[in-house]
Design a protein around this motif. Structure first.
Motif, PDB file in Angstrom:
ATOM      1  N   ALA A   1      -6.560   5.427  -6.891  1.00  0.00           N
ATOM      2  CA  ALA A   1      -5.862   4.198  -7.259  1.00  0.00           C
ATOM      3  C   ALA A   1      -6.430   3.576  -8.529  1.00  0.00           C
ATOM      4  O   ALA A   1      -5.687   3.051  -9.359  1.00  0.00           O
ATOM      5  N   VAL A   2      -7.742   3.650  -8.696  1.00  0.00           N
ATOM      6  CA  VAL A   2      -8.360   3.074  -9.892  1.00  0.00           C
ATOM      7  C   VAL A   2      -7.815   3.716 -11.167  1.00  0.00           C
ATOM      8  O   VAL A   2      -7.749   3.080 -12.212  1.00  0.00           O
ATOM      9  N   GLN A   3      -7.381   4.957 -11.084  1.00  0.00           N
ATOM     10  CA  GLN A   3      -6.847   5.647 -12.254  1.00  0.00           C
ATOM     11  C   GLN A   3      -5.488   5.099 -12.685  1.00  0.00           C
ATOM     12  O   GLN A   3      -5.030   5.385 -13.786  1.00  0.00           O
ATOM     13  N   VAL A   4      -4.846   4.323 -11.811  1.00  0.00           N
ATOM     14  CA  VAL A   4      -3.607   3.646 -12.187  1.00  0.00           C
ATOM     15  C   VAL A   4      -3.832   2.136 -12.217  1.00  0.00           C
ATOM     16  O   VAL A   4      -2.906   1.347 -12.101  1.00  0.00           O
ATOM     17  N   GLY A   5      -5.109   1.747 -12.373  1.00  0.00           N
ATOM     18  CA  GLY A   5      -5.454   0.346 -12.589  1.00  0.00           C
ATOM     19  C   GLY A   5      -5.570  -0.515 -11.349  1.00  0.00           C
ATOM     20  O   GLY A   5      -5.616  -1.739 -11.443  1.00  0.00           O
ATOM     21  N   ILE A   6      -5.646   0.103 -10.171  1.00  0.00           N
ATOM     22  CA  ILE A   6      -5.740  -0.645  -8.914  1.00  0.00           C
ATOM     23  C   ILE A   6      -7.111  -0.376  -8.289  1.00  0.00           C
ATOM     24  O   ILE A   6      -7.404   0.756  -7.897  1.00  0.00           O
TER      25      ILE A   6
ATOM     26  N   LEU B   1       0.839  -1.200   0.000  1.00  0.00           N
ATOM     27  CA  LEU B   1       0.000   0.000   0.000  1.00  0.00           C
ATOM     28  C   LEU B   1       0.873   1.250   0.000  1.00  0.00           C
ATOM     29  O   LEU B   1       0.622   2.199  -0.753  1.00  0.00           O
ATOM     30  N   TRP B   2       1.895   1.264   0.830  1.00  0.00           N
ATOM     31  CA  TRP B   2       2.758   2.444   0.920  1.00  0.00           C
ATOM     32  C   TRP B   2       3.448   2.720  -0.414  1.00  0.00           C
ATOM     33  O   TRP B   2       3.562   3.874  -0.820  1.00  0.00           O
ATOM     34  N   ASP B   3       3.896   1.655  -1.081  1.00  0.00           N
ATOM     35  CA  ASP B   3       4.517   1.832  -2.403  1.00  0.00           C
ATOM     36  C   ASP B   3       3.508   2.393  -3.401  1.00  0.00           C
ATOM     37  O   ASP B   3       3.838   3.276  -4.202  1.00  0.00           O
ATOM     38  N   LEU B   4       2.272   1.878  -3.339  1.00  0.00           N
ATOM     39  CA  LEU B   4       1.215   2.377  -4.223  1.00  0.00           C
ATOM     40  C   LEU B   4       0.980   3.865  -3.983  1.00  0.00           C
ATOM     41  O   LEU B   4       0.928   4.661  -4.922  1.00  0.00           O
ATOM     42  N   LEU B   5       0.845   4.258  -2.722  1.00  0.00           N
ATOM     43  CA  LEU B   5       0.597   5.671  -2.398  1.00  0.00           C
ATOM     44  C   LEU B   5       1.750   6.557  -2.868  1.00  0.00           C
ATOM     45  O   LEU B   5       1.526   7.632  -3.428  1.00  0.00           O
ATOM     46  N   ASP B   6       2.978   6.100  -2.646  1.00  0.00           N
ATOM     47  CA  ASP B   6       4.144   6.871  -3.093  1.00  0.00           C
ATOM     48  C   ASP B   6       4.154   7.003  -4.617  1.00  0.00           C
ATOM     49  O   ASP B   6       4.409   8.090  -5.151  1.00  0.00           O
ATOM     50  N   ASP B   7       3.883   5.900  -5.305  1.00  0.00           N
ATOM     51  CA  ASP B   7       3.842   5.929  -6.770  1.00  0.00           C
ATOM     52  C   ASP B   7       2.721   6.828  -7.275  1.00  0.00           C
ATOM     53  O   ASP B   7       2.894   7.567  -8.258  1.00  0.00           O
ATOM     54  N   MET B   8       1.557   6.770  -6.617  1.00  0.00           N
ATOM     55  CA  MET B   8       0.430   7.612  -7.025  1.00  0.00           C
ATOM     56  C   MET B   8       0.780   9.089  -6.880  1.00  0.00           C
ATOM     57  O   MET B   8       0.465   9.894  -7.764  1.00  0.00           O
ATOM     58  N   ALA B   9       1.424   9.452  -5.769  1.00  0.00           N
ATOM     59  CA  ALA B   9       1.802  10.852  -5.560  1.00  0.00           C
ATOM     60  C   ALA B   9       2.794  11.291  -6.637  1.00  0.00           C
ATOM     61  O   ALA B   9       2.621  12.362  -7.246  1.00  0.00           O
ATOM     62  N   GLU B  10       3.802  10.470  -6.906  1.00  0.00           N
ATOM     63  CA  GLU B  10       4.784  10.818  -7.930  1.00  0.00           C
ATOM     64  C   GLU B  10       4.119  10.958  -9.301  1.00  0.00           C
ATOM     65  O   GLU B  10       4.408  11.894 -10.056  1.00  0.00           O
ATOM     66  N   THR B  11       3.193  10.057  -9.601  1.00  0.00           N
ATOM     67  CA  THR B  11       2.487  10.089 -10.884  1.00  0.00           C
ATOM     68  C   THR B  11       1.617  11.346 -10.995  1.00  0.00           C
ATOM     69  O   THR B  11       1.599  12.014 -12.031  1.00  0.00           O
ATOM     70  N   MET B  12       0.915  11.680  -9.910  1.00  0.00           N
ATOM     71  CA  MET B  12       0.063  12.874  -9.895  1.00  0.00           C
ATOM     72  C   MET B  12       0.898  14.134 -10.114  1.00  0.00           C
ATOM     73  O   MET B  12       0.549  14.985 -10.934  1.00  0.00           O
TER      74      MET B  12
ATOM     75  N   VAL C   1      -6.625   7.298  -2.320  1.00  0.00           N
ATOM     76  CA  VAL C   1      -6.622   8.569  -3.036  1.00  0.00           C
ATOM     77  C   VAL C   1      -5.454   9.417  -2.529  1.00  0.00           C
ATOM     78  O   VAL C   1      -5.155   9.400  -1.338  1.00  0.00           O
ATOM     79  N   VAL C   2      -4.829  10.151  -3.453  1.00  0.00           N
ATOM     80  CA  VAL C   2      -3.862  11.177  -3.060  1.00  0.00           C
ATOM     81  C   VAL C   2      -4.335  12.501  -3.641  1.00  0.00           C
ATOM     82  O   VAL C   2      -4.877  12.554  -4.739  1.00  0.00           O
ATOM     83  N   ILE C   3      -4.137  13.570  -2.862  1.00  0.00           N
ATOM     84  CA  ILE C   3      -4.579  14.908  -3.263  1.00  0.00           C
ATOM     85  C   ILE C   3      -3.544  15.923  -2.792  1.00  0.00           C
ATOM     86  O   ILE C   3      -3.019  15.809  -1.683  1.00  0.00           O
ATOM     87  N   ASP C   4      -3.286  16.914  -3.635  1.00  0.00           N
ATOM     88  CA  ASP C   4      -2.477  18.060  -3.226  1.00  0.00           C
ATOM     89  C   ASP C   4      -2.939  19.263  -4.033  1.00  0.00           C
ATOM     90  O   ASP C   4      -2.675  19.362  -5.225  1.00  0.00           O
ATOM     91  N   VAL C   5      -3.659  20.168  -3.364  1.00  0.00           N
ATOM     92  CA  VAL C   5      -4.157  21.376  -4.028  1.00  0.00           C
ATOM     93  C   VAL C   5      -3.208  22.557  -3.769  1.00  0.00           C
ATOM     94  O   VAL C   5      -3.594  23.708  -3.898  1.00  0.00           O
ATOM     95  N   GLY C   6      -1.967  22.230  -3.369  1.00  0.00           N
ATOM     96  CA  GLY C   6      -0.980  23.268  -3.105  1.00  0.00           C
ATOM     97  C   GLY C   6      -0.715  23.475  -1.624  1.00  0.00           C
ATOM     98  O   GLY C   6       0.062  24.347  -1.247  1.00  0.00           O
ATOM     99  N   GLU C   7      -1.341  22.662  -0.795  1.00  0.00           N
ATOM    100  CA  GLU C   7      -1.188  22.792   0.660  1.00  0.00           C
ATOM    101  C   GLU C   7      -0.497  21.578   1.267  1.00  0.00           C
ATOM    102  O   GLU C   7      -0.512  21.391   2.483  1.00  0.00           O
ATOM    103  N   GLY C   8       0.091  20.724   0.434  1.00  0.00           N
ATOM    104  CA  GLY C   8       0.745  19.515   0.920  1.00  0.00           C
ATOM    105  C   GLY C   8      -0.055  18.271   0.580  1.00  0.00           C
ATOM    106  O   GLY C   8      -1.269  18.325   0.370  1.00  0.00           O
ATOM    107  N   LEU C   9       0.631  17.143   0.542  1.00  0.00           N
ATOM    108  CA  LEU C   9       0.023  15.879   0.146  1.00  0.00           C
ATOM    109  C   LEU C   9      -0.940  15.354   1.204  1.00  0.00           C
ATOM    110  O   LEU C   9      -0.620  15.328   2.396  1.00  0.00           O
ATOM    111  N   ILE C  10      -2.113  14.929   0.738  1.00  0.00           N
ATOM    112  CA  ILE C  10      -3.119  14.295   1.591  1.00  0.00           C
ATOM    113  C   ILE C  10      -3.350  12.895   1.037  1.00  0.00           C
ATOM    114  O   ILE C  10      -3.601  12.729  -0.155  1.00  0.00           O
ATOM    115  N   GLU C  11      -3.252  11.897   1.899  1.00  0.00           N
ATOM    116  CA  GLU C  11      -3.543  10.515   1.525  1.00  0.00           C
ATOM    117  C   GLU C  11      -4.814  10.087   2.239  1.00  0.00           C
ATOM    118  O   GLU C  11      -4.948  10.281   3.449  1.00  0.00           O
TER     119      GLU C  11
END
Length: 156
Positions: free
Chosen positions: A49-54, A28-39, A59-69
């Motif tokens: 996660a579904v957007q990368v086939g999982i 899971l941690w690898d997935l979250l890290d990869d998702m953030a890098e991809t985003m 979900v990862v989000i960053d609207v400019g205030e830091g990464l939220i998982e």
């Protein structure tokens, strides 16, 4: 960390319902890290996660205030209304006018399984709703009031 391939809107996986995360481990941690890098590489503000086939509720989000998982997120309250233009990394170059709540409160778990709540307003509320929709197999185009054209130089 590694870049993942973002599924495009014609990929049937985007219409499937994601399953809850039950194992909070290195996978899971690898997935979250990869998702953030991809985003970040794609200049997005959110990625499910579904957007990368999982098919997992992550979900990862960053609207400019830091990464939220957000793991297994759900909206527990919403208030007000806002209408603005949205795009999606799975629908490159396409934008639509979408009405969403102005404020939301989300209950979720962190990467270690600890439960928490987080509030979002304006763009963050929109991002929460947009990404949580992905977990149910919905994309913004399903609820867009109209599609709009945005010239490249206007994009942020």
């Amino acid at each position: 960390m590694a870049l993942r391939t973002i599924c495009l809107e014609d990929d049937e996986i985007l219409r499937k319902k994601s399953k809850p995360v039950t194992d909070f481990n290195q996978k899971l941690w690898d997935l979250l890290d990869d998702m953030a890098e991809t985003m970040y590489q794609a200049n997005g503000v959110g990625l499910a996660a579904v957007q990368v086939g999982i098919l997992r509720q992550a979900v990862v989000i960053d609207v400019g205030e830091g990464l939220i998982e957000l793991i297994n997120p759900r909206i527990v309250s919403e208030k007000g209304e806002q209408t603005d233009v949205e795009g999606c990394l799975s629908c490159p170059g396409q934008y639509g006018r979408v009405t969403r709540p102005a404020k939301v409160k989300v209950a979720a778990q962190d990467r270690n399984g600890k439960e928490f709540t987080i509030k979002g307003e304006e763009l963050l509320a929109r991002a929460f709703c947009h990404e949580i929709d992905h977990l149910s197999g919905r994309i913004f185009k399903d609820i867009a009031e109209e599609m709009v054209e945005i010239k490249e130089e206007e994009e942020e």
